[in-house]
Design a protein around this motif. Structure first.
Motif, PDB file in Angstrom:
ATOM      1  N   ARG A   8       0.899  -1.121   0.083  1.00 24.19           N
ATOM      2  CA  ARG A   8       0.050  -0.085   0.139  1.00 24.19           C
ATOM      3  C   ARG A   8       0.955   1.312   0.080  1.00 24.19           C
ATOM      4  O   ARG A   8       0.574   2.433  -0.433  1.00 24.19           O
ATOM      5  CB  ARG A   8      -1.080  -0.117   1.434  1.00 24.19           C
ATOM      6  CG  ARG A   8      -1.894   1.432   1.243  1.00 24.19           C
ATOM      7  CD  ARG A   8      -2.689   1.243   2.500  1.00 24.19           C
ATOM      8  NE  ARG A   8      -3.794   2.305   2.507  1.00 24.19           N
ATOM      9  CZ  ARG A   8      -4.765   2.412   1.981  1.00 24.19           C
ATOM     10  NH1 ARG A   8      -5.419   1.409   1.455  1.00 24.19           N
ATOM     11  NH2 ARG A   8      -5.518   3.505   2.069  1.00 24.19           N
ATOM     12  N   LEU A  15      -0.637   7.891   0.480  1.00 28.18           N
ATOM     13  CA  LEU A  15      -1.729   8.284  -0.197  1.00 28.18           C
ATOM     14  C   LEU A  15      -2.241   9.313   0.378  1.00 28.18           C
ATOM     15  O   LEU A  15      -2.365   9.572   1.514  1.00 28.18           O
ATOM     16  CB  LEU A  15      -2.629   7.107  -0.381  1.00 28.18           C
ATOM     17  CG  LEU A  15      -2.359   5.780  -1.028  1.00 28.18           C
ATOM     18  CD1 LEU A  15      -3.251   4.782  -0.742  1.00 28.18           C
ATOM     19  CD2 LEU A  15      -1.591   6.114  -2.478  1.00 28.18           C
ATOM     20  N   LYS A  16      -3.257  10.215  -0.281  1.00 28.36           N
ATOM     21  CA  LYS A  16      -3.850  11.361   0.267  1.00 28.36           C
ATOM     22  C   LYS A  16      -4.766  10.963   1.178  1.00 28.36           C
ATOM     23  O   LYS A  16      -4.942  11.587   2.372  1.00 28.36           O
ATOM     24  CB  LYS A  16      -4.401  12.061  -0.986  1.00 28.36           C
ATOM     25  CG  LYS A  16      -5.467  13.280  -0.739  1.00 28.36           C
ATOM     26  CD  LYS A  16      -6.215  13.807  -1.685  1.00 28.36           C
ATOM     27  CE  LYS A  16      -6.963  15.158  -1.233  1.00 28.36           C
ATOM     28  NZ  LYS A  16      -7.604  15.888  -2.460  1.00 28.36           N
ATOM     29  N   GLU A  17      -5.537   9.843   0.791  1.00 27.73           N
ATOM     30  CA  GLU A  17      -6.245   9.485   1.896  1.00 27.73           C
ATOM     31  C   GLU A  17      -5.979   9.157   3.312  1.00 27.73           C
ATOM     32  O   GLU A  17      -6.512   9.124   4.323  1.00 27.73           O
ATOM     33  CB  GLU A  17      -7.397   8.303   1.258  1.00 27.73           C
ATOM     34  CG  GLU A  17      -6.715   7.036   1.226  1.00 27.73           C
ATOM     35  CD  GLU A  17      -7.229   6.089   0.271  1.00 27.73           C
ATOM     36  OE1 GLU A  17      -7.971   5.049   0.915  1.00 27.73           O
ATOM     37  OE2 GLU A  17      -7.577   6.059  -1.019  1.00 27.73           O
ATOM     38  N   ASP A  18      -4.762   8.406   3.066  1.00 27.68           N
ATOM     39  CA  ASP A  18      -4.094   8.212   4.510  1.00 27.68           C
ATOM     40  C   ASP A  18      -3.565   9.391   5.288  1.00 27.68           C
ATOM     41  O   ASP A  18      -3.649   9.322   6.541  1.00 27.68           O
ATOM     42  CB  ASP A  18      -2.950   7.313   4.109  1.00 27.68           C
ATOM     43  CG  ASP A  18      -3.353   5.787   3.468  1.00 27.68           C
ATOM     44  OD1 ASP A  18      -4.475   5.522   3.842  1.00 27.68           O
ATOM     45  OD2 ASP A  18      -2.425   5.173   2.876  1.00 27.68           O
ATOM     46  N   GLU A  31      -4.381  13.097   9.626  1.00 33.53           N
ATOM     47  CA  GLU A  31      -4.683  14.498  10.102  1.00 33.53           C
ATOM     48  C   GLU A  31      -6.162  14.483  10.869  1.00 33.53           C
ATOM     49  O   GLU A  31      -6.183  15.059  11.954  1.00 33.53           O
ATOM     50  CB  GLU A  31      -4.859  15.359   8.962  1.00 33.53           C
ATOM     51  CG  GLU A  31      -3.637  15.846   8.412  1.00 33.53           C
ATOM     52  CD  GLU A  31      -3.505  16.390   6.835  1.00 33.53           C
ATOM     53  OE1 GLU A  31      -4.599  16.310   6.536  1.00 33.53           O
ATOM     54  OE2 GLU A  31      -2.464  16.682   6.391  1.00 33.53           O
ATOM     55  N   GLU A  84      -4.963  12.161   5.037  1.00 28.43           N
ATOM     56  CA  GLU A  84      -6.167  12.846   5.386  1.00 28.43           C
ATOM     57  C   GLU A  84      -6.968  12.124   6.677  1.00 28.43           C
ATOM     58  O   GLU A  84      -7.186  12.659   7.825  1.00 28.43           O
ATOM     59  CB  GLU A  84      -7.328  12.820   4.550  1.00 28.43           C
ATOM     60  CG  GLU A  84      -7.124  13.865   3.223  1.00 28.43           C
ATOM     61  CD  GLU A  84      -7.989  13.680   2.215  1.00 28.43           C
ATOM     62  OE1 GLU A  84      -8.642  12.893   2.254  1.00 28.43           O
ATOM     63  OE2 GLU A  84      -7.819  14.812   1.369  1.00 28.43           O
ATOM     64  N   TRP A  85      -6.521  10.731   6.772  1.00 32.09           N
ATOM     65  CA  TRP A  85      -6.977  10.111   7.982  1.00 32.09           C
ATOM     66  C   TRP A  85      -6.231  10.202   9.195  1.00 32.09           C
ATOM     67  O   TRP A  85      -6.617  10.781  10.217  1.00 32.09           O
ATOM     68  CB  TRP A  85      -6.718   8.505   7.630  1.00 32.09           C
ATOM     69  CG  TRP A  85      -6.990   7.582   8.774  1.00 32.09           C
ATOM     70  CD1 TRP A  85      -8.465   7.174   9.211  1.00 32.09           C
ATOM     71  CD2 TRP A  85      -6.432   7.213   9.908  1.00 32.09           C
ATOM     72  NE1 TRP A  85      -8.559   6.390   9.989  1.00 32.09           N
ATOM     73  CE2 TRP A  85      -7.280   6.392  10.714  1.00 32.09           C
ATOM     74  CE3 TRP A  85      -5.228   7.310  10.175  1.00 32.09           C
ATOM     75  CZ2 TRP A  85      -6.759   5.848  11.991  1.00 32.09           C
ATOM     76  CZ3 TRP A  85      -4.799   6.898  11.349  1.00 32.09           C
ATOM     77  CH2 TRP A  85      -5.635   6.129  12.075  1.00 32.09           C
ATOM     78  N   HIS A 140       0.719   1.495  -6.939  1.00 35.34           N
ATOM     79  CA  HIS A 140      -0.433   2.359  -7.531  1.00 35.34           C
ATOM     80  C   HIS A 140      -0.585   2.783  -8.704  1.00 35.34           C
ATOM     81  O   HIS A 140      -1.336   3.044  -9.211  1.00 35.34           O
ATOM     82  CB  HIS A 140      -0.475   3.355  -6.395  1.00 35.34           C
ATOM     83  CG  HIS A 140      -0.702   2.916  -5.029  1.00 35.34           C
ATOM     84  ND1 HIS A 140      -2.009   2.721  -4.417  1.00 35.34           N
ATOM     85  CD2 HIS A 140      -0.093   3.064  -4.104  1.00 35.34           C
ATOM     86  CE1 HIS A 140      -1.795   2.242  -3.216  1.00 35.34           C
ATOM     87  NE2 HIS A 140      -0.587   2.510  -2.880  1.00 35.34           N
ATOM     88  N   LYS A 153      -1.459   4.231   6.757  1.00 28.08           N
ATOM     89  CA  LYS A 153      -2.132   5.020   7.824  1.00 28.08           C
ATOM     90  C   LYS A 153      -1.325   5.136   8.909  1.00 28.08           C
ATOM     91  O   LYS A 153      -1.110   6.063   9.500  1.00 28.08           O
ATOM     92  CB  LYS A 153      -3.554   4.558   8.115  1.00 28.08           C
ATOM     93  CG  LYS A 153      -4.700   4.921   7.083  1.00 28.08           C
ATOM     94  CD  LYS A 153      -5.952   4.687   7.510  1.00 28.08           C
ATOM     95  CE  LYS A 153      -7.079   4.628   6.298  1.00 28.08           C
ATOM     96  NZ  LYS A 153      -6.566   3.949   5.141  1.00 28.08           N
TER      97      LYS A 153
END
Length: 324
Positions: free
Chosen positions: A47, A157-160, A165, A162-163, A53, A251
């Motif tokens: 990941r 990753l951006k989503e990780d 943060e 953001e999680w 990716h 994450k």
């Protein structure tokens, strides 16, 4: 080279330490497609790999540790043959691994000198006394590549991010920063008889010392799937601790990247800390920090037990190293 296969047995830490080798292959052969055969428990490491990716790296699960019969190896052989790889690298030195690579029909087969060497087209010396990422990178010498080993790095990753943060906001540490503690209690290490667990009472003394010297810097304890008992004991024994439970490697890497400092044991999170360049102090019992931390890094410091027992690392020794 159009397609390159790598057999990478081992845990998530081993996969992370192999990332620089994958990076080197992509630097040397930018258009190549990569395939990695890894144990199912370790596939989550990818990941944090950018080539997974962008679609140029495929993860093929195979349980190297299982009692695999001819049918299991035959199934893997079929998967590998379908891809028509041009070259293969293997971290395994066993005779059976060499035979497997020979049976694949892959024209270029690279591995370490050892029992499987007769089945390889190119073998390289195993220099086990060096940093493991450098040792793995030695395999590219089989291609004639003489470049220095790239630094260990991961992709967040951006989503990780953001999680992580959002969790920092929830815990109230977004503005202050935080010290992250990862106990790294691994059942796999215990099953191998490796003493990698720092006792709860020692952690409690370390945490109290950190709180006394840095009262304005919150302490966050990371909880993995095997760490419930440790985290419960720490939160009961010390006040003001915050906890976080990253659900995957990405994450966790983002959580480590946001920390001011991390304290951990010799574990996969330690390699993530090296990759994201967070200042880290890692505790070592029977294992050798010179083989598991990059020699040129001033951000990752190993604290090794003089007896080989984790419990014999005094909390005061840890605090003295952290605060210099």
């Amino acid at each position: 080279m159009k397609e390159i296969l790598a057999l990478v047995p081992g845990g998530i830490g081993d996969q992370l330490l192999f990332f620089p080798t994958l990076e080197q292959l992509k630097q040397s052969y930018p258009d190549c497609e990569l395939g990695v055969v890894v144990e199912p428990r370790s596939r989550g490491a990818y990941r944090a790999n950018k080539y997974f990716h962008d679609g140029s790296l495929t993860v093929i699960p195979f349980d190297f540790k299982d009692r695999n019969g001819p049918a299991d190896w035959g199934n893997l052989l079929g998967v590998v043959r379908d891809r028509e790889f041009d070259a293969a690298l293997s971290l395994g030195r066993r005779w059976g691994v060499g035979l497997f690579l020979w049976l694949t029909g892959i024209p270029t087969r690279i591995g370490y000198e050892g029992p499987g060497s007769p089945f390889l087209t190119n073998s390289v010396p195993l220099k086990g006394e060096q940093y493991a990422a450098h040792m793995y990178h030695d395999l590219v010498r089989g291609f004639g590549i003489e470049a220095p080993c790239p630094d260990l790095s991961v992709t967040l990753l951006k989503e990780d991010l953001e999680w992580a943060e959002a969790e920092q906001q929830r815990l109230g540490v977004a503005e202050s920063g935080y010290i992250l503690i990862h106990g790294g209690s691994s059942q796999l290490a215990q099953a191998k008889g490796l003493d990698k667990i720092y006792p709860v009472e020692n952690w409690v003394e370390v945490i109290r010392g950190l709180q006394q010297r840095q009262p304005n810097l919150p302490i966050v304890v990371a909880r993995g799937p095997e760490d419930d008992e440790l985290v419960r004991a720490l939160t009961q024994a010390t006040s003001g601790l915050k906890t976080i439970a990253p659900p995957d490697v990405g994450k966790l890497a983002a959580t480590i990247a946001g920390a001011t400092l991390m304290l951990c044991t010799d574990s996969a999170p330690m390699h993530l800390a090296v990759a994201v360049k967070t200042y880290t102090y890692a505790l070592f019992g029977p294992t050798d920090p010179h083989k598991l931390l990059p020699p040129e890094s001033d951000r990752a410091v190993g604290i090794q037990s003089t007896t080989g027992r984790m419990a014999d690392i005094k909390p005061q020794t840890v605090l003295d190293r952290v605060f210099g």
